[in-house]
Write a protein that holds these residues in place. Sequence first.
Motif, PDB file in Angstrom:
ATOM      1  N   SER A   1      70.293  79.091  15.997  1.00 48.89           N
ATOM      2  CA  SER A   1      71.204  80.214  15.925  1.00 48.89           C
ATOM      3  C   SER A   1      70.596  81.406  16.682  1.00 48.89           C
ATOM      4  O   SER A   1      69.421  81.688  16.564  1.00 48.89           O
ATOM      5  CB  SER A   1      71.450  80.572  14.473  1.00 48.89           C
ATOM      6  N   SER A   2      71.417  82.111  17.413  1.00 47.40           N
ATOM      7  CA  SER A   2      70.947  83.192  18.281  1.00 47.40           C
ATOM      8  C   SER A   2      70.442  84.383  17.485  1.00 47.40           C
ATOM      9  O   SER A   2      71.088  84.844  16.555  1.00 47.40           O
ATOM     10  CB  SER A   2      72.100  83.656  19.178  1.00 47.40           C
ATOM     11  N   GLN A   3      69.275  84.865  17.890  1.00 43.39           N
ATOM     12  CA  GLN A   3      68.735  86.070  17.266  1.00 43.39           C
ATOM     13  C   GLN A   3      69.037  87.267  18.159  1.00 43.39           C
ATOM     14  O   GLN A   3      69.063  87.162  19.382  1.00 43.39           O
ATOM     15  CB  GLN A   3      67.227  85.928  17.067  1.00 43.39           C
TER      16      GLN A   3
ATOM     17  N   THR B   1      69.755  86.900  12.960  1.00 41.34           N
ATOM     18  CA  THR B   1      70.740  86.156  13.758  1.00 41.34           C
ATOM     19  C   THR B   1      72.026  86.972  13.898  1.00 41.34           C
ATOM     20  O   THR B   1      72.261  87.921  13.137  1.00 41.34           O
ATOM     21  CB  THR B   1      71.094  84.817  13.088  1.00 41.34           C
ATOM     22  N   VAL B   2      72.842  86.570  14.847  1.00 40.53           N
ATOM     23  CA  VAL B   2      74.147  87.212  15.043  1.00 40.53           C
ATOM     24  C   VAL B   2      74.974  87.090  13.763  1.00 40.53           C
ATOM     25  O   VAL B   2      75.601  88.060  13.325  1.00 40.53           O
ATOM     26  CB  VAL B   2      74.892  86.579  16.244  1.00 40.53           C
TER      27      VAL B   2
ATOM     28  N   GLU C   1      76.514  78.052  23.647  1.00 41.62           N
ATOM     29  CA  GLU C   1      75.115  78.093  24.084  1.00 41.62           C
ATOM     30  C   GLU C   1      75.007  77.872  25.592  1.00 41.62           C
ATOM     31  O   GLU C   1      74.223  78.531  26.267  1.00 41.62           O
ATOM     32  CB  GLU C   1      74.287  77.058  23.318  1.00 41.62           C
TER      33      GLU C   1
ATOM     34  N   ALA D   1      76.397  81.058  27.262  1.00 44.02           N
ATOM     35  CA  ALA D   1      75.468  82.178  27.097  1.00 44.02           C
ATOM     36  C   ALA D   1      74.284  82.043  28.045  1.00 44.02           C
ATOM     37  O   ALA D   1      73.787  83.033  28.583  1.00 44.02           O
ATOM     38  CB  ALA D   1      74.994  82.272  25.657  1.00 44.02           C
ATOM     39  N   ALA D   2      73.848  80.791  28.272  1.00 42.74           N
ATOM     40  CA  ALA D   2      72.694  80.548  29.147  1.00 42.74           C
ATOM     41  C   ALA D   2      72.979  80.951  30.591  1.00 42.74           C
ATOM     42  O   ALA D   2      72.060  81.187  31.376  1.00 42.74           O
ATOM     43  CB  ALA D   2      72.292  79.081  29.083  1.00 42.74           C
TER      44      ALA D   2
ATOM     45  N   GLU E   1      76.139  87.101  26.822  1.00 36.83           N
ATOM     46  CA  GLU E   1      75.417  86.348  25.797  1.00 36.83           C
ATOM     47  C   GLU E   1      75.869  86.713  24.384  1.00 36.83           C
ATOM     48  O   GLU E   1      76.059  85.825  23.542  1.00 36.83           O
ATOM     49  CB  GLU E   1      73.905  86.569  25.920  1.00 36.83           C
TER      50      GLU E   1
ATOM     51  N   TRP F   1      79.367  85.264  23.456  1.00 31.94           N
ATOM     52  CA  TRP F   1      79.312  83.841  23.114  1.00 31.94           C
ATOM     53  C   TRP F   1      78.617  83.617  21.774  1.00 31.94           C
ATOM     54  O   TRP F   1      78.997  82.728  21.013  1.00 31.94           O
ATOM     55  CB  TRP F   1      78.628  83.053  24.232  1.00 31.94           C
ATOM     56  N   ALA F   2      77.625  84.434  21.470  1.00 33.29           N
ATOM     57  CA  ALA F   2      76.924  84.309  20.188  1.00 33.29           C
ATOM     58  C   ALA F   2      77.864  84.651  19.026  1.00 33.29           C
ATOM     59  O   ALA F   2      77.818  84.020  17.969  1.00 33.29           O
ATOM     60  CB  ALA F   2      75.696  85.208  20.168  1.00 33.29           C
TER      61      ALA F   2
END
Length: 182
Positions: A1-3, A32-33, A161, A164-165, A171, A174-175
């Motif tokens: 999970s995105s921080q 995280t988001v 993901e 976002a990359a 980013e 998308w998160a």
Amino acid sequence: SSQVLLKSDAPTGDVLLDETLRHIKATETAETVQTWIELLTGETWNPFKLQYQLRNVRERLAKALVEKGILTTEKQNFLLFDMTTHPVCNASEKQRLLKRLQESVLERWVNEPQRMERRTLALLVLAHASDVLENVFASLADDKYDVAMNRTKDLLDMDPEVEAAKGRGTEMIWAVLAAFNK
């Protein structure tokens, strides 16, 4: 999970955004988001994180929209109590926004999210997360409605993901989508 990692704490000029930046800066560990969404909307019950909540966030957002002339304030009576509501009073602003979203998936469709204007992409993600996408396209003719819904579904079904990359400053959008898709 995105921080969420803070790149800059430079003031934005928006009271709520600046308060959010201060909260993110003050956290000891990266969150995280998903956690930030829960914290900033006041939907967390973690007693150790309560200091990071945005106080009265919905009321403050509504007040800002009232000040901009988008919403108005009314009292509605519900049997035993009065409740403050904020109906739309600027229908032309609402229509402008709906038209912008409709055109983004019809006339101005780019077929690649990284080429889509970031604010438009964010609005589509938020409309999806708020469960109002069907309302956004409701005024369209049936054939255009189908095209709009299918294109939007394809967009929202992309792997957050992977998208976002690709960077390009999307980013966080998308998160947020990933957090709401869980």
